[in-house]
Design a protein around this motif. Sequence first.
Motif, PDB file in Angstrom:
ATOM      1  N   GLY A   1       0.739  -1.237   0.164  1.00  0.00           N
ATOM      2  CA  GLY A   1      -0.007   0.029   0.014  1.00  0.00           C
ATOM      3  C   GLY A   1       0.725   1.376   0.090  1.00  0.00           C
ATOM      4  O   GLY A   1       2.123   1.166   0.296  1.00  0.00           O
ATOM      5  N   PHE A   2       0.202   2.491  -0.551  1.00  0.00           N
ATOM      6  CA  PHE A   2       0.888   3.544  -0.431  1.00  0.00           C
ATOM      7  C   PHE A   2       0.012   4.900  -0.193  1.00  0.00           C
ATOM      8  O   PHE A   2      -1.502   4.573  -0.222  1.00  0.00           O
ATOM      9  N   LYS A   3       0.430   5.873   0.192  1.00  0.00           N
ATOM     10  CA  LYS A   3      -0.534   7.205   0.005  1.00  0.00           C
ATOM     11  C   LYS A   3       0.190   8.373  -0.630  1.00  0.00           C
ATOM     12  O   LYS A   3       1.463   8.209  -0.014  1.00  0.00           O
TER      13      LYS A   3
ATOM     14  N   THR B   1       7.569   0.436   6.339  1.00  0.00           N
ATOM     15  CA  THR B   1       7.024   1.759   6.104  1.00  0.00           C
ATOM     16  C   THR B   1       8.443   2.413   5.603  1.00  0.00           C
ATOM     17  O   THR B   1       9.405   2.272   5.590  1.00  0.00           O
ATOM     18  N   GLY B   2       8.069   3.577   4.806  1.00  0.00           N
ATOM     19  CA  GLY B   2       9.139   4.502   4.010  1.00  0.00           C
ATOM     20  C   GLY B   2       8.482   5.633   3.583  1.00  0.00           C
ATOM     21  O   GLY B   2       7.334   5.756   3.184  1.00  0.00           O
ATOM     22  N   LYS B   3       9.389   6.464   2.954  1.00  0.00           N
ATOM     23  CA  LYS B   3       8.863   7.467   2.219  1.00  0.00           C
ATOM     24  C   LYS B   3       9.866   7.556   0.555  1.00  0.00           C
ATOM     25  O   LYS B   3      11.004   7.301   0.657  1.00  0.00           O
TER      26      LYS B   3
ATOM     27  N   GLY C   1      -3.882   3.787  -1.940  1.00  0.00           N
ATOM     28  CA  GLY C   1      -3.693   2.831  -3.000  1.00  0.00           C
ATOM     29  C   GLY C   1      -3.016   1.558  -2.795  1.00  0.00           C
ATOM     30  O   GLY C   1      -2.404   1.639  -1.784  1.00  0.00           O
ATOM     31  N   LYS C   2      -3.112   0.563  -3.595  1.00  0.00           N
ATOM     32  CA  LYS C   2      -2.253  -0.546  -3.526  1.00  0.00           C
ATOM     33  C   LYS C   2      -2.055  -1.247  -4.850  1.00  0.00           C
ATOM     34  O   LYS C   2      -2.434  -0.701  -5.847  1.00  0.00           O
ATOM     35  N   PHE C   3      -0.906  -2.207  -4.918  1.00  0.00           N
ATOM     36  CA  PHE C   3      -0.952  -2.927  -6.222  1.00  0.00           C
ATOM     37  C   PHE C   3      -1.592  -4.487  -5.545  1.00  0.00           C
ATOM     38  O   PHE C   3      -1.221  -5.025  -4.638  1.00  0.00           O
TER      39      PHE C   3
ATOM     40  N   LEU D   1       4.684   4.793   2.086  1.00  0.00           N
ATOM     41  CA  LEU D   1       4.599   3.434   1.842  1.00  0.00           C
ATOM     42  C   LEU D   1       4.058   2.811   3.005  1.00  0.00           C
ATOM     43  O   LEU D   1       4.587   2.995   4.139  1.00  0.00           O
ATOM     44  N   ALA D   2       3.135   1.838   2.985  1.00  0.00           N
ATOM     45  CA  ALA D   2       2.581   1.084   4.154  1.00  0.00           C
ATOM     46  C   ALA D   2       2.350  -0.308   3.647  1.00  0.00           C
ATOM     47  O   ALA D   2       1.409  -0.483   2.872  1.00  0.00           O
ATOM     48  N   ILE D   3       3.248  -1.218   3.932  1.00  0.00           N
ATOM     49  CA  ILE D   3       3.281  -2.518   3.299  1.00  0.00           C
ATOM     50  C   ILE D   3       3.182  -3.583   4.671  1.00  0.00           C
ATOM     51  O   ILE D   3       3.885  -3.619   5.617  1.00  0.00           O
ATOM     52  N   GLU D   4       2.076  -4.427   4.581  1.00  0.00           N
ATOM     53  CA  GLU D   4       2.122  -5.353   5.262  1.00  0.00           C
ATOM     54  C   GLU D   4       2.145  -6.862   4.508  1.00  0.00           C
ATOM     55  O   GLU D   4       1.568  -7.027   3.734  1.00  0.00           O
TER      56      GLU D   4
END
Length: 176
Positions: free
Chosen positions: A16-18, A138-140, A29-31, A167-170
Amino acid sequence: MSTTKWVIDPTHSEIGFKVKHMMFTNVSGKFDKFDAAIETEGDHFENAKVHFTGQTDSINTGNADRDNHLRSADFFNAEQFPEMKFESNSFTKITEGDYELHGNLTLHGETKPVRLAVEFGGLMKDPWGNTKAGLSITGKLNRKDWGLTWNAALETGGVLVSEEVKLAIELQFIKQ
């Protein structure tokens, strides 16, 4: 110690991302299509090797018009650059449960180094006896670093789409 391979559990993972829209609200959003694997020494994640690929045409923000624009040459150019890749070059333990992941992200024909924060959720056996590992990442990123430069100026100042992407990745992995 022997090498352990971990594969992604896509039904329990999300890339995911913002991004700020009009400089004051976030669009998420997400992929939907991606693959990832990790290689560790035993069950120890320090120095793990992380591999990720994602399909740029699978971007999903919940709005078909916006998603089609993001797939176009204005942004991801998914036809010319159908895949994004990440390869780690270090996975370092900072404190118990907290790691720093360094690697190279290839996106839109550009490869750049990135640094990401990783929260290791631990290991758990599921009801079917599989050992699973959970990671929150997480990251930018600055999208312009990868040639994603499209934007529109706002009449009141500022721009339509921020350069910064959060980035918001689980991720949940299954031990092989």
